[in-house]
Design a protein around this motif. Structure first.
Motif, PDB file in Angstrom:
ATOM      1  N   GLY A  97       0.828  -1.196   0.000  1.00 28.72           N
ATOM      2  CA  GLY A  97       0.000   0.000   0.000  1.00 28.72           C
ATOM      3  C   GLY A  97       0.861   1.243   0.000  1.00 28.72           C
ATOM      4  O   GLY A  97       2.050   1.196   0.349  1.00 28.72           O
ATOM      5  N   MET A  98       0.274   2.351  -0.417  1.00 23.71           N
ATOM      6  CA  MET A  98       0.991   3.623  -0.465  1.00 23.71           C
ATOM      7  C   MET A  98       0.164   4.698   0.229  1.00 23.71           C
ATOM      8  O   MET A  98      -1.072   4.683   0.167  1.00 23.71           O
ATOM      9  CB  MET A  98       1.268   4.028  -1.909  1.00 23.71           C
ATOM     10  CG  MET A  98       2.187   3.064  -2.636  1.00 23.71           C
ATOM     11  SD  MET A  98       2.325   3.366  -4.418  1.00 23.71           S
ATOM     12  CE  MET A  98       3.036   4.995  -4.440  1.00 23.71           C
ATOM     13  N   LEU A  99       0.865   5.627   0.886  1.00 22.42           N
ATOM     14  CA  LEU A  99       0.187   6.709   1.586  1.00 22.42           C
ATOM     15  C   LEU A  99       1.124   7.898   1.707  1.00 22.42           C
ATOM     16  O   LEU A  99       2.324   7.793   1.493  1.00 22.42           O
ATOM     17  CB  LEU A  99      -0.233   6.251   2.994  1.00 22.42           C
ATOM     18  CG  LEU A  99       0.910   5.887   3.939  1.00 22.42           C
ATOM     19  CD1 LEU A  99       1.193   7.018   4.913  1.00 22.42           C
ATOM     20  CD2 LEU A  99       0.595   4.611   4.673  1.00 22.42           C
ATOM     21  N   THR A 100       0.536   9.026   2.037  1.00 19.90           N
ATOM     22  CA  THR A 100       1.294  10.212   2.413  1.00 19.90           C
ATOM     23  C   THR A 100       0.875  10.524   3.834  1.00 19.90           C
ATOM     24  O   THR A 100      -0.322  10.672   4.114  1.00 19.90           O
ATOM     25  CB  THR A 100       0.986  11.398   1.477  1.00 19.90           C
ATOM     26  OG1 THR A 100       1.343  11.021   0.139  1.00 19.90           O
ATOM     27  CG2 THR A 100       1.778  12.637   1.885  1.00 19.90           C
ATOM     28  N   ASP A 101       1.845  10.580   4.746  1.00 21.66           N
ATOM     29  CA  ASP A 101       1.490  10.784   6.150  1.00 21.66           C
ATOM     30  C   ASP A 101       1.118  12.242   6.425  1.00 21.66           C
ATOM     31  O   ASP A 101       1.186  13.098   5.544  1.00 21.66           O
ATOM     32  CB  ASP A 101       2.590  10.266   7.083  1.00 21.66           C
ATOM     33  CG  ASP A 101       3.860  11.097   7.101  1.00 21.66           C
ATOM     34  OD1 ASP A 101       3.835  12.295   6.777  1.00 21.66           O
ATOM     35  OD2 ASP A 101       4.917  10.535   7.468  1.00 21.66           O
ATOM     36  N   ARG A 102       0.720  12.526   7.636  1.00 24.35           N
ATOM     37  CA  ARG A 102       0.246  13.865   8.010  1.00 24.35           C
ATOM     38  C   ARG A 102       1.320  14.944   7.887  1.00 24.35           C
ATOM     39  O   ARG A 102       1.009  16.127   7.918  1.00 24.35           O
ATOM     40  CB  ARG A 102      -0.309  13.855   9.428  1.00 24.35           C
ATOM     41  CG  ARG A 102       0.739  13.607  10.488  1.00 24.35           C
ATOM     42  CD  ARG A 102       0.234  13.718  11.892  1.00 24.35           C
ATOM     43  NE  ARG A 102      -0.634  12.609  12.226  1.00 24.35           N
ATOM     44  CZ  ARG A 102      -1.092  12.351  13.430  1.00 24.35           C
ATOM     45  NH1 ARG A 102      -0.786  13.137  14.437  1.00 24.35           N
ATOM     46  NH2 ARG A 102      -1.857  11.313  13.653  1.00 24.35           N
ATOM     47  N   PHE A 103       2.573  14.533   7.727  1.00 26.78           N
ATOM     48  CA  PHE A 103       3.669  15.488   7.569  1.00 26.78           C
ATOM     49  C   PHE A 103       4.060  15.683   6.108  1.00 26.78           C
ATOM     50  O   PHE A 103       5.012  16.390   5.804  1.00 26.78           O
ATOM     51  CB  PHE A 103       4.877  15.034   8.396  1.00 26.78           C
ATOM     52  CG  PHE A 103       4.546  14.932   9.854  1.00 26.78           C
ATOM     53  CD1 PHE A 103       4.512  16.052  10.662  1.00 26.78           C
ATOM     54  CD2 PHE A 103       4.209  13.702  10.406  1.00 26.78           C
ATOM     55  CE1 PHE A 103       4.170  15.963  12.004  1.00 26.78           C
ATOM     56  CE2 PHE A 103       3.865  13.599  11.746  1.00 26.78           C
ATOM     57  CZ  PHE A 103       3.834  14.739  12.543  1.00 26.78           C
ATOM     58  N   GLY A 104       3.333  15.004   5.214  1.00 27.45           N
ATOM     59  CA  GLY A 104       3.607  15.133   3.785  1.00 27.45           C
ATOM     60  C   GLY A 104       4.631  14.150   3.265  1.00 27.45           C
ATOM     61  O   GLY A 104       5.011  14.213   2.096  1.00 27.45           O
ATOM     62  N   VAL A 105       5.090  13.206   4.109  1.00 31.72           N
ATOM     63  CA  VAL A 105       6.097  12.227   3.701  1.00 31.72           C
ATOM     64  C   VAL A 105       5.398  11.040   3.040  1.00 31.72           C
ATOM     65  O   VAL A 105       4.512  10.427   3.642  1.00 31.72           O
ATOM     66  CB  VAL A 105       6.940  11.755   4.908  1.00 31.72           C
ATOM     67  CG1 VAL A 105       7.929  10.675   4.497  1.00 31.72           C
ATOM     68  CG2 VAL A 105       7.653  12.935   5.552  1.00 31.72           C
ATOM     69  N   PRO A 106       5.782  10.697   1.804  1.00 31.63           N
ATOM     70  CA  PRO A 106       5.191   9.529   1.138  1.00 31.63           C
ATOM     71  C   PRO A 106       5.819   8.226   1.638  1.00 31.63           C
ATOM     72  O   PRO A 106       7.022   8.164   1.892  1.00 31.63           O
ATOM     73  CB  PRO A 106       5.513   9.763  -0.346  1.00 31.63           C
ATOM     74  CG  PRO A 106       6.681  10.679  -0.359  1.00 31.63           C
ATOM     75  CD  PRO A 106       6.678  11.450   0.925  1.00 31.63           C
ATOM     76  N   TRP A 107       4.990   7.195   1.783  1.00 34.08           N
ATOM     77  CA  TRP A 107       5.415   5.887   2.268  1.00 34.08           C
ATOM     78  C   TRP A 107       4.871   4.790   1.362  1.00 34.08           C
ATOM     79  O   TRP A 107       3.749   4.892   0.856  1.00 34.08           O
ATOM     80  CB  TRP A 107       4.883   5.618   3.668  1.00 34.08           C
ATOM     81  CG  TRP A 107       5.492   6.445   4.747  1.00 34.08           C
ATOM     82  CD1 TRP A 107       5.148   7.706   5.115  1.00 34.08           C
ATOM     83  CD2 TRP A 107       6.551   6.057   5.616  1.00 34.08           C
ATOM     84  NE1 TRP A 107       5.924   8.134   6.155  1.00 34.08           N
ATOM     85  CE2 TRP A 107       6.807   7.139   6.486  1.00 34.08           C
ATOM     86  CE3 TRP A 107       7.319   4.904   5.735  1.00 34.08           C
ATOM     87  CZ2 TRP A 107       7.784   7.104   7.458  1.00 34.08           C
ATOM     88  CZ3 TRP A 107       8.296   4.866   6.724  1.00 34.08           C
ATOM     89  CH2 TRP A 107       8.524   5.948   7.563  1.00 34.08           C
ATOM     90  N   MET A 108       5.664   3.733   1.204  1.00 38.46           N
ATOM     91  CA  MET A 108       5.227   2.468   0.600  1.00 38.46           C
ATOM     92  C   MET A 108       5.416   1.413   1.682  1.00 38.46           C
ATOM     93  O   MET A 108       6.515   1.306   2.248  1.00 38.46           O
ATOM     94  CB  MET A 108       6.055   2.122  -0.626  1.00 38.46           C
ATOM     95  CG  MET A 108       5.979   3.147  -1.737  1.00 38.46           C
ATOM     96  SD  MET A 108       6.886   2.673  -3.229  1.00 38.46           S
ATOM     97  CE  MET A 108       8.530   2.377  -2.607  1.00 38.46           C
ATOM     98  N   VAL A 109       4.381   0.664   1.983  1.00 35.47           N
ATOM     99  CA  VAL A 109       4.452  -0.375   3.009  1.00 35.47           C
ATOM    100  C   VAL A 109       4.182  -1.711   2.338  1.00 35.47           C
ATOM    101  O   VAL A 109       3.197  -1.843   1.583  1.00 35.47           O
ATOM    102  CB  VAL A 109       3.426  -0.113   4.141  1.00 35.47           C
ATOM    103  CG1 VAL A 109       3.498  -1.217   5.189  1.00 35.47           C
ATOM    104  CG2 VAL A 109       3.672   1.263   4.781  1.00 35.47           C
ATOM    105  N   SER A 110       5.040  -2.690   2.599  1.00 33.20           N
ATOM    106  CA  SER A 110       4.854  -3.991   1.981  1.00 33.20           C
ATOM    107  C   SER A 110       5.202  -5.115   2.938  1.00 33.20           C
ATOM    108  O   SER A 110       5.917  -4.919   3.930  1.00 33.20           O
ATOM    109  CB  SER A 110       5.734  -4.115   0.718  1.00 33.20           C
ATOM    110  OG  SER A 110       7.093  -3.985   1.040  1.00 33.20           O
ATOM    111  N   SER A 111       4.645  -6.295   2.637  1.00 30.81           N
ATOM    112  CA  SER A 111       4.953  -7.521   3.388  1.00 30.81           C
ATOM    113  C   SER A 111       4.977  -8.686   2.428  1.00 30.81           C
ATOM    114  O   SER A 111       4.408  -8.610   1.332  1.00 30.81           O
ATOM    115  CB  SER A 111       3.923  -7.741   4.503  1.00 30.81           C
ATOM    116  OG  SER A 111       2.666  -8.031   3.954  1.00 30.81           O
ATOM    117  N   GLU A 112       5.607  -9.777   2.846  1.00 26.40           N
ATOM    118  CA  GLU A 112       5.744 -10.961   1.986  1.00 26.40           C
ATOM    119  C   GLU A 112       4.419 -11.686   1.767  1.00 26.40           C
ATOM    120  O   GLU A 112       4.194 -12.246   0.713  1.00 26.40           O
ATOM    121  CB  GLU A 112       6.744 -11.932   2.599  1.00 26.40           C
ATOM    122  CG  GLU A 112       8.169 -11.482   2.543  1.00 26.40           C
ATOM    123  CD  GLU A 112       9.112 -12.482   3.202  1.00 26.40           C
ATOM    124  OE1 GLU A 112       8.757 -13.661   3.361  1.00 26.40           O
ATOM    125  OE2 GLU A 112      10.220 -12.060   3.554  1.00 26.40           O
TER     126      GLU A 112
END
Length: 136
Positions: free
Chosen positions: A120-135
């Motif tokens: 999944g992908m998101l932009t946190d409340r501080f404007g930082v983009p994140w990609m989160v993944s698991s196997e």
């Protein structure tokens, strides 16, 4: 390689948010006050801002600080912080995703993609983009 994030005055707030969201710890936190950057030109309200910090979580780490007054506001474009949760614990990755998304914006829900696992992908409340993944 390690990432280094710059914030426009709310670095400590962001670090505490990441600590709560990811369960990591702020290993290093140095303030402008008392540093070589603490000069007559440094505004009094900036002395307690973060000059340098290190955040660690389960073997991964990044560094962060507040920019100096007068510098351009951080623009988090063209990259994303990547959080990979190894093993078969997709729920742990989902919890991290949901925590990081709180107050931010989900750009791609945390679901199984065509290549397997969860992502999944998101932009946190501080404007930082994140990609989160698991196997799995």
């Amino acid at each position: 390689m390690e990432s280094y994030l710059f914030f426009g005055g709310n670095c400590e707030e962001a670090l505490n948010f990441y600590k709560q969201s990811l369960g990591g710890e702020i290993v290093t936190l140095m303030r402008y006050e008392g540093s070589p950057m603490d000069t007559a030109q440094l505004a009094a309200n900036w002395k307690q801002k973060v000059m340098h910090s290190t955040f660690e979580c389960e073997g991964a780490r990044f560094m962060a600080s507040d920019t100096m007054p007068g510098q351009p506001a951080p623009d988090y474009s063209g990259f994303a912080m990547s959080l990979y949760v190894p093993g078969s614990d997709a729920e742990k990755a989902r919890r991290a995703f949901n925590a990081l998304a709180e107050g931010g914006k989900v750009t791609m829900p945390f679901t199984p993609p065509f290549w397997g696992g969860h992502f999944g992908m998101l932009t946190d409340r501080f404007g930082v983009p994140w990609m989160v993944s698991s196997e799995h």
